[in-house]
Design an enzyme around this catalytic site. Structure first.
Site, PDB file in Angstrom:
ATOM      1  N   LYS A 145       1.027  -1.575   0.103  1.00 34.65           N
ATOM      2  CA  LYS A 145       0.221   0.281  -0.095  1.00 34.65           C
ATOM      3  C   LYS A 145       0.562   1.542   0.515  1.00 34.65           C
ATOM      4  O   LYS A 145       0.469   2.357  -0.264  1.00 34.65           O
ATOM      5  CB  LYS A 145      -0.722   0.081   1.200  1.00 34.65           C
ATOM      6  N   ASN A 146       1.769   1.292   1.029  1.00 30.36           N
ATOM      7  CA  ASN A 146       2.833   2.588   1.081  1.00 30.36           C
ATOM      8  C   ASN A 146       4.071   2.874  -0.554  1.00 30.36           C
ATOM      9  O   ASN A 146       4.448   3.734  -0.059  1.00 30.36           O
ATOM     10  CB  ASN A 146       3.154   2.068   2.272  1.00 30.36           C
ATOM     11  N   ARG A 198      -4.937  10.887   3.658  1.00 33.44           N
ATOM     12  CA  ARG A 198      -4.288  11.603   3.820  1.00 33.44           C
ATOM     13  C   ARG A 198      -3.058  12.043   3.005  1.00 33.44           C
ATOM     14  O   ARG A 198      -2.769  12.218   2.730  1.00 33.44           O
ATOM     15  CB  ARG A 198      -3.879  11.181   5.510  1.00 33.44           C
ATOM     16  N   CYS A 233      -5.514  12.669  11.094  1.00 36.10           N
ATOM     17  CA  CYS A 233      -6.382  10.901  10.894  1.00 36.10           C
ATOM     18  C   CYS A 233      -6.543  10.880  12.979  1.00 36.10           C
ATOM     19  O   CYS A 233      -5.849  11.255  13.996  1.00 36.10           O
ATOM     20  CB  CYS A 233      -5.670   9.981  10.325  1.00 36.10           C
ATOM     21  N   ARG A 290      -0.963  14.714  11.714  1.00 38.25           N
ATOM     22  CA  ARG A 290      -0.678  14.471  10.981  1.00 38.25           C
ATOM     23  C   ARG A 290      -0.012  16.040  10.433  1.00 38.25           C
ATOM     24  O   ARG A 290      -1.090  16.188   8.333  1.00 38.25           O
ATOM     25  CB  ARG A 290      -1.303  14.209   9.698  1.00 38.25           C
ATOM     26  N   ILE A 331       1.717  19.562   7.705  1.00 42.24           N
ATOM     27  CA  ILE A 331       2.360  19.133   6.705  1.00 42.24           C
ATOM     28  C   ILE A 331       3.393  20.100   6.291  1.00 42.24           C
ATOM     29  O   ILE A 331       3.967  20.505   5.634  1.00 42.24           O
ATOM     30  CB  ILE A 331       1.692  18.853   6.131  1.00 42.24           C
ATOM     31  N   ASP A 332       3.858  20.485   7.505  1.00 44.54           N
ATOM     32  CA  ASP A 332       5.332  21.485   7.321  1.00 44.54           C
ATOM     33  C   ASP A 332       6.470  21.505   6.783  1.00 44.54           C
ATOM     34  O   ASP A 332       6.535  22.233   6.349  1.00 44.54           O
ATOM     35  CB  ASP A 332       4.978  22.597   9.317  1.00 44.54           C
ATOM     36  N   LEU A 333       6.998  20.033   6.701  1.00 43.38           N
ATOM     37  CA  LEU A 333       8.097  19.466   6.322  1.00 43.38           C
ATOM     38  C   LEU A 333       7.726  19.217   4.407  1.00 43.38           C
ATOM     39  O   LEU A 333       8.244  19.707   3.588  1.00 43.38           O
ATOM     40  CB  LEU A 333       7.895  17.795   7.077  1.00 43.38           C
ATOM     41  N   ASP A 374       3.887   0.696  11.216  1.00 46.04           N
ATOM     42  CA  ASP A 374       2.966   0.765  11.024  1.00 46.04           C
ATOM     43  C   ASP A 374       2.972  -1.330  11.589  1.00 46.04           C
ATOM     44  O   ASP A 374       1.143  -2.082  11.620  1.00 46.04           O
ATOM     45  CB  ASP A 374       3.480   0.540   9.759  1.00 46.04           C
ATOM     46  N   ARG A 396      -8.529  -0.437   4.537  1.00 50.56           N
ATOM     47  CA  ARG A 396      -8.298   0.494   4.066  1.00 50.56           C
ATOM     48  C   ARG A 396      -6.464   0.059   3.650  1.00 50.56           C
ATOM     49  O   ARG A 396      -5.619   0.361   2.807  1.00 50.56           O
ATOM     50  CB  ARG A 396      -7.737   2.079   4.741  1.00 50.56           C
TER      51      ARG A 396
HETATM   52  C1  EPZ Z   1       3.990   7.285   5.991  1.00 48.34           C
HETATM   53  O1  EPZ Z   1       2.838   8.323   6.153  1.00 48.34           O
HETATM   54  C2  EPZ Z   1       2.858   5.825   5.631  1.00 48.34           C
HETATM   55  N1  EPZ Z   1       2.038   6.132   4.509  1.00 48.34           N
HETATM   56  C3  EPZ Z   1       2.294   6.115   7.132  1.00 48.34           C
HETATM   57  O2  EPZ Z   1       1.467   4.534   7.351  1.00 48.34           O
HETATM   58  C4  EPZ Z   1       3.502   5.288   7.475  1.00 48.34           C
HETATM   59  O3  EPZ Z   1       3.438   5.509   9.382  1.00 48.34           O
HETATM   60  C5  EPZ Z   1       4.884   6.179   7.830  1.00 48.34           C
HETATM   61  O4  EPZ Z   1       4.218   7.330   6.827  1.00 48.34           O
HETATM   62  C6  EPZ Z   1       5.874   6.232   8.788  1.00 48.34           C
HETATM   63  O5  EPZ Z   1       6.119   5.379   8.513  1.00 48.34           O
HETATM   64  C7  EPZ Z   1       2.129   5.906   3.482  1.00 48.34           C
HETATM   65  O6  EPZ Z   1       2.849   5.902   3.185  1.00 48.34           O
HETATM   66  C8  EPZ Z   1       0.770   6.261   2.804  1.00 48.34           C
HETATM   67  P1  EPZ Z   1       5.733  10.373   7.930  1.00 48.34           P
HETATM   68  P2  EPZ Z   1       3.116   9.679   6.294  1.00 48.34           P
HETATM   69  O7  EPZ Z   1       5.619  11.810   7.066  1.00 48.34           O
HETATM   70  O8  EPZ Z   1       3.918  10.324   4.895  1.00 48.34           O
HETATM   71  C9  EPZ Z   1       5.624  14.149  11.309  1.00 48.34           C
HETATM   72  C10 EPZ Z   1      -0.389   2.535   7.573  1.00 48.34           C
HETATM   73  O9  EPZ Z   1      -0.361   2.045   8.197  1.00 48.34           O
HETATM   74  N2  EPZ Z   1       5.354  14.393  10.055  1.00 48.34           N
HETATM   75  O10 EPZ Z   1       6.982   9.775   8.038  1.00 48.34           O
HETATM   76  O11 EPZ Z   1       2.117  10.755   6.874  1.00 48.34           O
HETATM   77  C11 EPZ Z   1       4.081  13.278  11.593  1.00 48.34           C
HETATM   78  O12 EPZ Z   1       3.362  13.966  12.446  1.00 48.34           O
HETATM   79  C12 EPZ Z   1      -0.181   5.046   7.628  1.00 48.34           C
HETATM   80  O13 EPZ Z   1      -0.121   2.504   6.425  1.00 48.34           O
HETATM   81  C13 EPZ Z   1       5.577  16.290  10.781  1.00 48.34           C
HETATM   82  O14 EPZ Z   1       5.815  16.728  12.040  1.00 48.34           O
HETATM   83  O15 EPZ Z   1       4.971   9.852   7.618  1.00 48.34           O
HETATM   84  C14 EPZ Z   1       4.609  11.906  12.643  1.00 48.34           C
HETATM   85  O16 EPZ Z   1       4.349  11.937  13.706  1.00 48.34           O
HETATM   86  C15 EPZ Z   1       0.190   4.901   8.546  1.00 48.34           C
HETATM   87  N3  EPZ Z   1       5.308  17.346   9.868  1.00 48.34           N
HETATM   88  C16 EPZ Z   1       6.193  11.889  11.984  1.00 48.34           C
HETATM   89  O17 EPZ Z   1       6.295  13.073  11.544  1.00 48.34           O
HETATM   90  C17 EPZ Z   1       5.412  16.537   8.193  1.00 48.34           C
HETATM   91  O18 EPZ Z   1       5.131  17.125   7.010  1.00 48.34           O
HETATM   92  C18 EPZ Z   1       6.748  10.181  10.754  1.00 48.34           C
HETATM   93  O19 EPZ Z   1       5.473  10.413   9.577  1.00 48.34           O
HETATM   94  C19 EPZ Z   1       4.874  15.776   7.583  1.00 48.34           C
HETATM   95  C20 EPZ Z   1       4.973  14.862   9.423  1.00 48.34           C
END
Ligand code: EPZ
Length: 413
Positions: free
Chosen positions: A17-18, A87, A111, A116, A118-120, A300, A392
């Site tokens: 999925k990811n 998302r 969620c 979640r 998106i600042d980064l 995950d 999902r």
């Molecule tokens: C991806 O989400 C995956 N989803 C998630 O899988 C997975 O848990 C996550 O990576 C971590 O491995 C998909 O790939 C579709 P992150 P993503 O940005 O990209 C913080 C599942 O169950 N953050 O690495 O959203 C965020 O809040 C799902 O399959 C910021 O602060 O994860 C979190 O605490 C759930 N600012 C941490 O970073 C940002 O701009 C990790 O988020 C972005 C993220």
């Protein structure tokens, strides 16, 4: 469903999925059509395909193959009702900018597992010269002066890394991403971009280089297998004292999980493309599990490991370091008789002999899968409500488990 059956048998994994979700987003970039093989029949994939269609593309999923024709891509605006659907819609920001040099999106919103932010994502795109104005929850992006450059992430965000890779793929010059995410799905996106004629290297390391090309062409691609679905099925075998063989899997993607399952007393044999797990009558507690960005233990898989530790012998400590609200499954596990104490992001599980069946509710995708795992070895009948959340990320999980011997049915509430 009724617990108590030892799961036995073989399962072939499908595309992750990811990996598929960012690859679907990247399919906006080429001048040409793309084909994704081994594409799982899961809600998030169909939701993402629906968004691509609303943007002017044609998407058709049939028997595990997704075909995307992006010639009709016209819209750079993603209406709020689309952004909110899933998302991962935020992954479209990079490719829309890469292709059309402008984009309007709204905040995808939090969620069940966290805010979640998106600042980064926005920081990375601003580093490429994108002018971003946020007004009333709408994000207006002007990419006419976009240029390659250096992007540094304070935190290795998976989605933000993927967004920048896709935004940079058609940008003249070399974009370097420092301290990006290193998940296998990042490498898979690199390989997909390169299959379309891109020049990306370094994915899986702390430094990714994207050399922009004039244009990308269509491609047919088979994403990597789903390591999280695989880990979930290994946990199902482990918690029922069963024996399950997984095929079409990359054993090295599962190392953090299989090492923990070995710590719990399972025997695991691995060879290219297959993993076989045999479980003991009762699992031993693992001492401590901390979720981390890859190559650390995957967040995950946290809920699933916590669920199977509930009936393991001994005390297990689980620390969720990645998301701020990813322990919602604990409440229902306690209703099933588990002994769990939570303080902040830490759960301490004291193993009990048996859980009892219960009517429980999935609160998020992986937490829902965790409740199914707990119910597989609970005494008596359980009902896991909100199965749509599980759909999902898992393709017909109940059928997969039934084929392994579980007593499980999907019922319409
Ligand atoms: C991806 O989400 C995956 N989803 C998630 O899988 C997975 O848990 C996550 O990576 C971590 O491995 C998909 O790939 C579709 P992150 P993503 O940005 O990209 C913080 C599942 O169950 N953050 O690495 O959203 C965020 O809040 C799902 O399959 C910021 O602060 O994860 C979190 O605490 C759930 N600012 C941490 O970073 C940002 O701009 C990790 O988020 C972005 C993220």
């Amino acid at each position: 469903m009724r617990g108590g059956e030892k799961l036995q048998g073989q399962v072939r994994l499908e595309g992750a999925k990811n990996a598929v979700l960012p690859i679907l987003a990247a399919s906006l970039l080429p001048q040409g059509d793309t084909v994704i093989r081994d594409c799982p029949d899961i809600r998030d994939v169909h939701a993402m395909a629906g968004i691509l269609q609303k943007l002017g593309c044609r998407c058709q999923w049939e028997k595990g193959v997704m075909r995307i024709e992006n010639g009709g891509l016209r819209h750079w605006e993603m209406p709020d009702e689309l952004s909110k659907q899933i998302r991962s819609s935020i992954f479209l920001l990079g490719p829309i900018l890469g292709r059309l040099r402008r984009a309007t999106v709204t905040y995808p919103g939090g969620c069940e597992i966290g805010l979640r932010p998106i600042d980064l994502h926005l920081k990375g795109l601003r580093a490429l010269g994108v002018k971003i104005v946020e007004d009333g929850g709408v994000i207006y992006c002007d990419g006419k002066n976009m240029r390659s450059g250096d992007v540094y992430f304070d935190y290795p965000s998976v989605g933000a890394t993927e967004n920048v890779m896709m935004a940079a793929a058609l940008l003249p010059g070399v974009t370097t991403i420092h301290h990006g995410a290193r998940e296998p799905e990042i490498e898979d996106l690199q390989n997909f971009l390169n299959a379309m004629g891109g020049k990306v290297r370094g994915a899986g390391t702390q430094r990714i280089e994207v050399e922009g090309v004039e244009k990308l062409h269509g491609a047919a691609y088979a994403p990597i297998p789903d390591r999280i679905a695989a880990g979930t099925l290994l946990c199902a075998a482990a918690v029922t004292g069963g024996e399950v063989e997984l095929t079409n899997i990359r054993p090295w993607d599962l190392i953090p999980v299989t090492e923990k399952l070995k710590e719990m007393g399972c025997s695991v044999s691995e060879e290219y493309g297959r993993v076989l797990l045999s479980a003991p009558g009762r699992l031993r507690a693992f001492s401590c599990l901390q979720t981390q960005p890859h190559p650390g233990f995957p967040t995950d898989m946290q809920a699933q490991m916590l669920a199977i530790s509930c009936t393991a012998e001994g005390t297990s400590v689980i620390v969720e370091n990645v998301f701020e609200n990813r322990l919602a499954h604990v409440a229902d596990l306690c209703r099933m008789g588990a002994e769990i104490r939570v303080s902040g992001r830490t759960a301490v599980v004291t193993g009990v002999e048996k859980l009892h069946g219960m009517h429980v509710t999935a609160r998020d995708l992986r937490g829902g899968a965790a409740l199914v795992l707990a119910a597989l070895n609970a005494q008596g009948e359980s009902v896991v409500e909100n199965a749509a959340l599980i759909d999902r990320g898992y393709s017909h999980l109940e059928n997969t488990l039934k084929n392994l011997g579980a007593q499980i049915e999907r019922i319409e509430m």
